[in-house]
Design an enzyme around this catalytic site. Structure first.
Site, short mmCIF file in Angstrom:
data_model
loop_
_atom_site.label_atom_id
_atom_site.label_comp_id
_atom_site.label_asym_id
_atom_site.label_seq_id
_atom_site.Cartn_x
_atom_site.Cartn_y
_atom_site.Cartn_z
N GLY A 7 8.00 25.68 25.48
CA GLY A 7 8.19 27.07 25.11
C GLY A 7 8.69 27.22 23.69
O GLY A 7 9.72 26.64 23.33
N GLY A 8 7.98 28.01 22.89
CA GLY A 8 8.34 28.19 21.49
C GLY A 8 9.01 29.52 21.21
O GLY A 8 8.93 30.03 20.09
N LYS A 179 25.08 35.13 36.45
CA LYS A 179 24.26 35.46 35.28
C LYS A 179 23.24 36.55 35.65
O LYS A 179 22.98 37.47 34.86
CB LYS A 179 23.53 34.21 34.78
CG LYS A 179 22.56 34.47 33.61
CD LYS A 179 23.31 34.86 32.34
CE LYS A 179 22.36 35.24 31.20
NZ LYS A 179 21.43 34.17 30.84
N ASN A 197 23.71 46.60 23.53
CA ASN A 197 24.54 46.32 24.71
C ASN A 197 25.85 47.10 24.72
O ASN A 197 26.29 47.57 25.77
CB ASN A 197 24.83 44.82 24.79
CG ASN A 197 23.59 43.99 25.00
OD1 ASN A 197 22.49 44.53 25.15
ND2 ASN A 197 23.74 42.68 25.03
N SER A 246 17.28 40.89 25.62
CA SER A 246 15.93 40.31 25.59
C SER A 246 14.90 41.27 26.17
O SER A 246 13.76 41.33 25.70
CB SER A 246 15.91 38.98 26.35
OG SER A 246 16.30 39.18 27.70
#
Length: 299
Positions: A7-8, A179, A197, A246
């Site tokens: 994953g990049g 989480k 946030n 995200s």
């Protein structure tokens, strides 16, 4: 150790940058153009206002043997990765996905690989195909998904950097649930409201909605210590006040979100327990509409 990172995105580049200080790193990307750019320019990591460049190998197409493979792709990309991993010889694989829906896929996956799961408490933002900003210092907590998975190599991952620590734990389910609770309280609302946030606790109306999502999620997960957990959610909002979640980044960029991995997982559990979750249902449906709208507008 010889480590492959799949994953990049922001987390993949973050892991590659720090782990390359002590280990031989190969990062696997989906696009050939990104792999070529990383090989040519390395990975640029910006943390605390300073930028560092690290040299890593970058490839497309999973192949080879590694002491550890770390999977950092998002949940909606995971099935394709599992199919590729199924063709590889037996090795250790650590999965770092948001939410908990991936645990259901790993449970069903018939494989001889040694599986590990973990959570990423860092904040990171991908700027270009070879540049990432470390926006929040945290921990990666990880442990064995299967009891037979060996963890004798855990000490080799502990000392990457003071800004990037990997902590081994056997209580990974509790860590993932806490989480997940933070994610479901912060990510959907910031994405729907297009706010950072910190605004979730500076605006009483937003905080009320967040508290309602919190109450539903705690009930679904059957979690105790509600006062401690709510204080933890609020503290994360304070610590990451200037950050874009995200999920908000995904919506802004017209990408698919991790809605299914986070909200979808909780709604599936709620259904099996006959728990009514109107706030989470609203979040899920609203995000689904927004995803389709954004995807269409970016075609």
């Amino acid at each position: 150790m010889k480590i492959g990172i799949i994953g990049g995105g922001a987390i993949g580049m973050l892991c590659a940058s720090y782990l390359s200080k002590h280990h031989e790193i190969t990062i696997f990307t989906r696009r050939k153009e990104q792999a070529e750019e990383m090989r040519a320019s390395g990975i640029e990591l910006t943390v605390r206002g300073q930028t560092f460049r690290t040299v890593v190998d970058a490839q497309t197409g999973l192949k080879g043997m590694y002491d550890l493979l770390i999977v950092t792709v998002k949940y909606h990309q995971l099935q394709d990765v599992l199919n590729e991993l199924s063709t590889l010889p037996r090795q250790r694989i650590l999965f770092l996905q948001n939410g908990m829906a991936h645990l259901l896929d790993l449970t069903k996956w018939k494989t001889a690989h040694q599986l590990y799961v973990g959570v990423v408490e860092h904040g990171a933002m991908k700027m270009t195909d070879h540049a990432v900003i470390h926006t929040g210092i945290g921990l990666i907590k990880w442990g064995p998904f299967h009891h037979e998975a060996s963890a004798e190599f855990s000490h080799e991952l502990e000392g990457a950097s003071d800004d990037f620590k990997m902590v081994f734990t056997t209580e990974w389910k509790k860590v993932l649930e806490e989480k997940l609770l933070v994610n479901v309280c912060i990510n959907p609302l910031t994405a729907l409201l297009h706010v950072k946030n910190g605004e979730l606790i500076s605006n009483p109306s937003y905080e009320h909605m967040m508290k309602c999502a919190f109450d539903e999620s705690v009930s679904i997960l059957q979690m105790s210590e509600k006062e401690r957990l709510w204080a933890h959610v609020v503290s994360i909002c304070h610590k990451t006040a200037d950050n874009q979640s995200s999920m908000l980044q995904d919506i802004v960029r017209g990408r698919q979100t991790e809605r299914k991995a986070i909200v979808g997982y909780l709604l599936t559990k709620a259904q099996t327990q006959a728990i009514h979750a109107p706030y989470l249902t609203f979040f899920n449906r609203s995000l689904e509409v927004l995803e389709k709208k954004q995807t269409k507008s970016f075609e």
